[in-house]
Design an enzyme around this catalytic site. Structure first.
Site, PDB file in Angstrom:
ATOM      1  CD  GLU A  75     -59.375  15.813  11.859  1.00 24.58           C
ATOM      2  OE1 GLU A  75     -59.217  15.147  13.348  1.00 24.58           O
ATOM      3  OE2 GLU A  75     -59.924  16.653  11.725  1.00 24.58           O
ATOM      4  CD1 TRP A  97     -56.724  12.819  14.574  1.00 23.02           C
ATOM      5  CD2 TRP A  97     -57.606  12.101  16.118  1.00 23.02           C
ATOM      6  NE1 TRP A  97     -57.942  13.085  14.507  1.00 23.02           N
ATOM      7  CE2 TRP A  97     -58.536  12.424  15.510  1.00 23.02           C
ATOM      8  CE3 TRP A  97     -57.575  11.353  17.253  1.00 23.02           C
ATOM      9  CZ2 TRP A  97     -59.619  12.248  16.078  1.00 23.02           C
ATOM     10  CZ3 TRP A  97     -58.951  11.219  18.071  1.00 23.02           C
ATOM     11  CH2 TRP A  97     -59.876  11.638  17.296  1.00 23.02           C
ATOM     12  CE1 TYR A 139     -65.805  12.639  15.430  1.00 21.02           C
ATOM     13  CE2 TYR A 139     -63.527  12.333  15.867  1.00 21.02           C
ATOM     14  CZ  TYR A 139     -64.552  12.789  16.031  1.00 21.02           C
ATOM     15  OH  TYR A 139     -64.999  13.718  17.150  1.00 21.02           O
ATOM     16  CB  CYS A 200     -66.016  16.327  19.609  1.00 19.40           C
ATOM     17  SG  CYS A 200     -64.886  15.888  20.971  1.00 19.40           S
ATOM     18  NE  ARG A 224     -68.472  13.792  22.780  1.00 16.63           N
ATOM     19  CZ  ARG A 224     -67.641  13.937  23.732  1.00 16.63           C
ATOM     20  NH1 ARG A 224     -67.706  14.493  24.911  1.00 16.63           N
ATOM     21  NH2 ARG A 224     -66.363  13.522  23.380  1.00 16.63           N
ATOM     22  CG  ASP A 227     -60.536  23.487  22.416  1.00 17.72           C
ATOM     23  OD1 ASP A 227     -60.582  24.643  22.517  1.00 17.72           O
ATOM     24  OD2 ASP A 227     -59.635  22.970  22.257  1.00 17.72           O
TER      25      ASP A 227
END
Length: 322
Positions: A75, A97, A139, A200, A224, A227
């Protein structure tokens, strides 16, 4: 005082992974219950920090459950290509994803295709993947081609050349290591509504301690939304790996990864994972070796990374909230 008679001096330092488990327990036992965007519900706290020493090849790779570090690495390498379509990941067997474009396809077409069938079609049909596999400017797009605009004499704006933040940080670390501007930012306010999921792990700041051969590269990551059960193990690995890669590129030793979370949460439907993992004890100290020095930060492949001394406890599966 003789260290043999001083219980504090003789105490074994806690395993680095214990701080992750302590955070998980804190969120689960003290977090406020909230209905979140996904509708699943979470227990959440505001603000947390973890610190990991990356010296000697050390990596924050959890041992209390198996973390698929090659998936997380693929990733990260995908981010560095600037790609935003899931097809390259699908062709490598990376599934993390898939749920977002599948949900969008079902919502917009009313075709109740299964996730597995959707992913198979992404792999087999390039035209279908171009239409339905893109995640928007997530990203990789922001990292390697942050959009710019020029003001024209006629009063209109036109798109300029994108900014490669990753390349810029590598260059600034080489030429101005003491700068306080070594930052990679993913939170592009103007493009959030076009992203399948706003970033995130949004802000990476790099810091150089020492000089010359003693220089060590630290990384501070602000996340921010976190999980803790499913996302954070991947985020810690990826941030540490990016730090190690950049450190190698600029001729520095890796220093410390400082992770900071904003909304730090656990999903209510992950209770079985949390309770099982909290019963386990960390064991072992995984180490990463990078076997090759590519010409640029964008030249790494999955074969360049080898993990030693990783003997994790069994994986614990849990559903992803979309």
């Amino acid at each position: 005082m003789n260290p043999r008679t001083n219980p504090l001096a003789a105490a074994t330092p806690p395993h680095p992974e214990q701080q992750y488990l302590d955070l998980m327990r804190q969120v689960w036992e003290t977090g406020s219950e909230r209905i979140d965007r996904t509708g699943v519900g979470t227990r959440s706290i505001a603000g947390a920090m973890l610190r990991f020493d990356l010296g000697g090849g050390a990596m924050p790779l959890l041992t209390t459950k198996r973390v698929y570090w090659k998936t997380a690495t693929r990733e990260l390498l995908w981010f560095l290509t600037g790609e935003t379509n899931i097809r390259p990941l699908v062709l490598q067997g990376v599934k993390i994803w898939n749920e977002w474009p599948h949900a969008r396809y079902v919502r917009e077409t009313s075709d109740a295709i299964s996730l597995d069938d959707f992913v198979a079609r992404i792999a087999q049909d390039e035209a279908f993947a171009r239409r339905w596999g893109d995640l928007g400017p997530v990203y990789g797009k922001q990292w390697t081609s942050w959009p710019t605009y020029r003001y024209r004499p006629d009063g209109l704006y036109e798109k300029g050349e994108g900014i490669n933040q990753v390349a810029a940080v590598v260059e600034s670390l080489r030429t101005s290591p003491g700068s306080r501007r070594h930052i990679i930012e993913g939170w592009n306010v103007a493009e959030l509504d076009r992203m399948a999921l706003p970033p995130c792990h949004k802000t990476y700041q790099f810091h150089v301690a020492g000089e010359g051969e003693e220089a060590r590269l630290n990384c501070l990551l602000y996340q921010r939304s976190c999980d803790v059960a499913l996302g954070l193990p991947f985020n810690l690995w990826s941030a540490a790996l990016l730090t190690r890669m950049i450190a190698q590129q600029v001729g520095m030793e890796p220093g410390e990864l400082v992770w900071m979370g904003g909304d730090v949460h656990l999903y209510l439907n992950h209770a079985h994972l949390i309770e099982e993992q909290l019963r386990r004890q960390p064991q072992g100290h995984p180490r990463l070796a990078i076997t090759r020095l590519p010409e640029t930060i964008f030249g790494y492949t999955i074969e360049d990374f080898v993990v030693h001394d990783y003997a994790p406890q069994p994986p614990i599966s849990a559903p992803v909230a979309v």
